[in-house]
Design an enzyme around this catalytic site. Structure first.
Site: not given
Length: 416
Positions: A41, A83
């Protein structure tokens, strides 16, 4: 409001013993044969600066099967791998991503706030930042260039990792239109790709609908609304969906359990479990989630997941696909559907032993004026593996007080 409403509806349906209907199966889904994947991730944000080439190289070297990345639209119409909608959290700059050009983003220090074992940390005066300055060359990292610590573009990542599968999440700055704009640019960049190892996902269903219309050859995961509909009532998923990428828990309800995974597999979908505040990102939880027969886990600590895979002798993806593990065969009994909102942690499969927690390694120390960190390579059998101060990552370190959540994860804190 949406979180509370969905959680309440979910509890009601479960309490009433609601029987879900079957979703339309996906024929010949290649991702059902890729068991069990380590999908790092953001490259493993607790072990390396998130969404940097350094993190991706490290994860790929230690054995990750797939990289999970996020893309945001830039001021010059490119796609940055970052992100948030701003650069504040992870870089040494502030401002919206879409106010910078890709060249400006590449020049930023994306390791500025990185603390080993804790991802990005801003407000702890005792925090150590061993990779701060690596982007400018003030801190040298063996085997890496300063550019490996900036904000990369999507094309940078795909060019560097031509043979590593990549999961691409469409991000935006808050409005639906911002997600649609990102989806349109992403479809344009992938329009002529020959790669068959990509999955595109987003929490914004409309963005995925547009992306599929423009690039129907690329596999997708389900959006937030589609996923909730499938979970609650078995609503058929949109065309192009091959995977269900879901949190471990949601508003106190366990989402990832054997019954849900079995249902998804019967309907023709792979299940990828992510953590990001929905459950502890540690070895014990990884082991429990593996026991639910998921197809992939998205850890922030990919090296810890690799250790768990090794300890369990978990079969990994092979060319041509991997059959389900014996304990995951379709004729095996499944766990019953949950009857209430407890517990918040995933239910372990009886055939998987519980691990003995290992003690945490010492906290990283302050680096010298010109620190040198190790290159992310696997040590030889006779190589000295003594941790280098400032770069070792605890196996199960203390989590940050504030956990950044995303999408349909509730605002409740992660389980201890």
């Amino acid at each position: 409001m949406r979180t509370a409403a969905v959680a309440s509806l979910s509890c009601l349906l479960i309490a009433l013993g609601y029987s879900t209907t079957a979703a339309a199966p996906t024929a010949d889904n290649p991702w059902l044969g890729q068991r069990v994947m380590n999908m790092a991730h953001s490259g493993g944000e607790d072990e390396a600066p998130m969404n940097t080439m350094y993190a991706f190289e490290r994860a790929d070297t230690l054995g990750a099967d797939m990289l999970e990345i996020d893309v945001q639209l830039t001021a010059d119409g490119d796609l940055a791998v970052i992100h948030d909608a701003t650069v504040d959290d992870s870089t040494d700059h502030t401002g919206r991503v879409d106010s910078f050009t890709m060249e400006q983003l590449r020049a930023m220090d994306a390791a500025h706030w990185f603390v080993p074992g804790r991802s990005t940390v801003h407000d702890d005066p005792s925090a150590q930042y061993p990779l701060r300055g690596a982007r400018s060359g003030d801190a040298e990292v063996a085997g890496h260039e300063p550019t490996d610590f900036g904000v990369p573009s999507l094309s940078d990542v795909l060019e560097r990792f031509p043979d590593t599968p990549v999961n691409i999440e469409i991000k935006g700055s808050g409005s639906t239109q911002s997600y649609l704009d990102t989806a349109e640019v992403l479809a344009g960049q992938l329009e002529r790709t020959q790669r068959e190892d990509l999955i595109v996902g987003s929490f914004e269903d409309e963005a995925l609908e547009l992306f599929h219309e423009l690039a129907p050859q690329i596999d997708m995961s389900a959006g937030q609304d589609a996923m909730i509909g499938y979970y609650l009532s078995g609503t058929p998923l949109p065309e192009g969906v091959v995977a269900l990428q879901v949190p471990i828990t949601y508003s106190g309800i366990t989402v990832v359990n054997r019954a849900f995974v079995d249902r998804a597999h019967r309907d023709g979908y792979a299940v990828h479990a992510w953590f990001s505040g929905s459950a502890p990102d540690d070895a014990a939880t990884y082991e429990q989630v593996i026991g639910t027969c998921v197809d992939a886990l998205m850890p922030s600590r990919p090296s810890v997941l690799e250790e768990v895979f090794d300890e369990l002798r978990t079969e990994r993806p092979t060319p041509g696909g991997t059959a389900p593990r014996q304990e995951c065969a379709s004729d095996e009994p499944t766990d019953p559907e949950p009857t209430d909102a407890e517990p918040t942690d995933p239910e372990p499969t009886p055939s998987v032993p519980s691990p003995t927690p290992e003690p945490s390694d010492p906290a990283p120390t302050t680096p010298g004026p010109k620190p040198t960190a190790p290159a992310p390579t696997q040590p030889a059998p006779d190589e000295d593996t003594t941790p280098v101060p400032g770069t070792d990552v605890p196996r199960e370190p203390e989590r940050p007080a504030i956990v950044q959540t995303d999408g349909w994860v509730s605002d409740a804190p992660a389980a201890p």
